[in-house]
Scaffold this motif. Structure first.
Motif, PDB file in Angstrom:
ATOM      1  N   UNK A  61       0.791  -1.181   0.121  1.00  0.00           N
ATOM      2  CA  UNK A  61       0.082   0.012  -0.043  1.00  0.00           C
ATOM      3  C   UNK A  61       0.924   1.180   0.024  1.00  0.00           C
ATOM      4  N   UNK A  62       0.492   2.277  -0.668  1.00  0.00           N
ATOM      5  CA  UNK A  62       1.017   3.530  -0.746  1.00  0.00           C
ATOM      6  C   UNK A  62       1.967   3.950  -1.770  1.00  0.00           C
ATOM      7  N   UNK A  75       4.607   6.645   3.425  1.00  0.00           N
ATOM      8  CA  UNK A  75       5.110   6.079   4.411  1.00  0.00           C
ATOM      9  C   UNK A  75       3.880   5.500   5.423  1.00  0.00           C
ATOM     10  N   UNK A  76       2.811   6.613   5.680  1.00  0.00           N
ATOM     11  CA  UNK A  76       1.760   6.277   6.463  1.00  0.00           C
ATOM     12  C   UNK A  76       0.801   5.143   5.922  1.00  0.00           C
ATOM     13  N   UNK A  77       0.589   5.240   4.604  1.00  0.00           N
ATOM     14  CA  UNK A  77      -0.112   4.107   3.913  1.00  0.00           C
ATOM     15  C   UNK A  77       0.420   2.848   4.100  1.00  0.00           C
ATOM     16  N   UNK A  78       1.899   2.737   4.016  1.00  0.00           N
ATOM     17  CA  UNK A  78       2.646   1.411   3.934  1.00  0.00           C
ATOM     18  C   UNK A  78       2.234   0.819   5.362  1.00  0.00           C
ATOM     19  N   UNK A  81      -1.354  -0.165   6.248  1.00  0.00           N
ATOM     20  CA  UNK A  81      -1.824  -0.917   5.090  1.00  0.00           C
ATOM     21  C   UNK A  81      -2.959  -0.056   4.277  1.00  0.00           C
ATOM     22  N   UNK A  82      -2.584   0.946   3.879  1.00  0.00           N
ATOM     23  CA  UNK A  82      -3.565   1.789   3.275  1.00  0.00           C
ATOM     24  C   UNK A  82      -4.641   2.330   4.262  1.00  0.00           C
ATOM     25  N   UNK A  84      -6.142   0.796   6.409  1.00  0.00           N
ATOM     26  CA  UNK A  84      -7.058  -0.545   6.458  1.00  0.00           C
ATOM     27  C   UNK A  84      -7.758  -0.709   5.005  1.00  0.00           C
ATOM     28  N   UNK A  85      -6.984  -0.373   4.135  1.00  0.00           N
ATOM     29  CA  UNK A  85      -7.466  -0.517   2.713  1.00  0.00           C
ATOM     30  C   UNK A  85      -8.534   0.801   2.185  1.00  0.00           C
ATOM     31  N   UNK A  86      -9.172   1.307   3.335  1.00  0.00           N
ATOM     32  CA  UNK A  86      -9.938   2.410   2.833  1.00  0.00           C
ATOM     33  C   UNK A  86      -9.449   3.532   2.208  1.00  0.00           C
ATOM     34  N   UNK A  87      -8.244   3.997   2.584  1.00  0.00           N
ATOM     35  CA  UNK A  87      -7.665   5.143   2.223  1.00  0.00           C
ATOM     36  C   UNK A  87      -7.107   4.750   0.529  1.00  0.00           C
ATOM     37  N   UNK A  88      -6.594   3.483   0.418  1.00  0.00           N
ATOM     38  CA  UNK A  88      -6.402   2.948  -0.731  1.00  0.00           C
ATOM     39  C   UNK A  88      -7.479   3.048  -1.846  1.00  0.00           C
ATOM     40  N   UNK A  89      -8.727   2.611  -1.264  1.00  0.00           N
ATOM     41  CA  UNK A  89      -9.944   2.540  -2.325  1.00  0.00           C
ATOM     42  C   UNK A  89     -10.404   3.966  -2.630  1.00  0.00           C
ATOM     43  N   UNK A  90     -10.302   4.801  -1.629  1.00  0.00           N
ATOM     44  CA  UNK A  90     -10.415   6.135  -1.935  1.00  0.00           C
ATOM     45  C   UNK A  90      -9.473   6.871  -2.985  1.00  0.00           C
ATOM     46  N   UNK A  91      -8.305   6.507  -2.936  1.00  0.00           N
ATOM     47  CA  UNK A  91      -7.259   6.880  -3.833  1.00  0.00           C
ATOM     48  C   UNK A  91      -7.554   6.314  -5.296  1.00  0.00           C
TER      49      UNK A  91
END
Length: 116
Positions: A61-62, A75-78, A81-82, A84-91
């Protein structure tokens, strides 16, 4: 050099193309070509950011944040884990907006580096 040169950039949106045409309207052909070469080397493709966001769901993630020059967020995403995957989905959903903001900053930086 015509304004259609911007249309050759991969994944370019109409809004970005119009913004670039407005930014370079006072440039002569040589300066516009120099700007395009520098901008093209610094610009990110929205599809690459989307792919990196999706990779973050199953892998590291990140990565998309590192590509966009946001090292702290990467680094924060890494570590989280993003988020908890919510930030990664939003991205992944907002990949075009994230890329447009980065590319706009890089266009202004490119123009400043060339002294235009």
């Amino acid at each position: 050099m015509s304004d259609f040169s911007f249309a050759m950039l991969p994944g370019i949106e109409p809004e970005e193309m119009m913004w670039l045409q407005e930014l370079t309207k006072g440039y002569n052909s040589e300066n516009k070509q120099r700007f395009l070469a520098l901008y093209q080397s610094r610009r990110k493709d929205p599809q690459v950011i989307l792919i990196c966001s999706l990779i973050g769901l199953i892998g590291t993630a990140g990565v998309q944040r590192f590509l966009l020059g946001q090292i702290g967020m990467g680094i924060l995403y890494f570590v989280t884990l993003g988020f908890c995957a919510i930030g990664t989905i939003i991205d992944a959903i907002n990949h075009r907006k994230l890329t447009w903001e980065y590319n706009k900053k890089e266009a202004l930086t490119s123009a400043a580096l060339l002294g235009l």
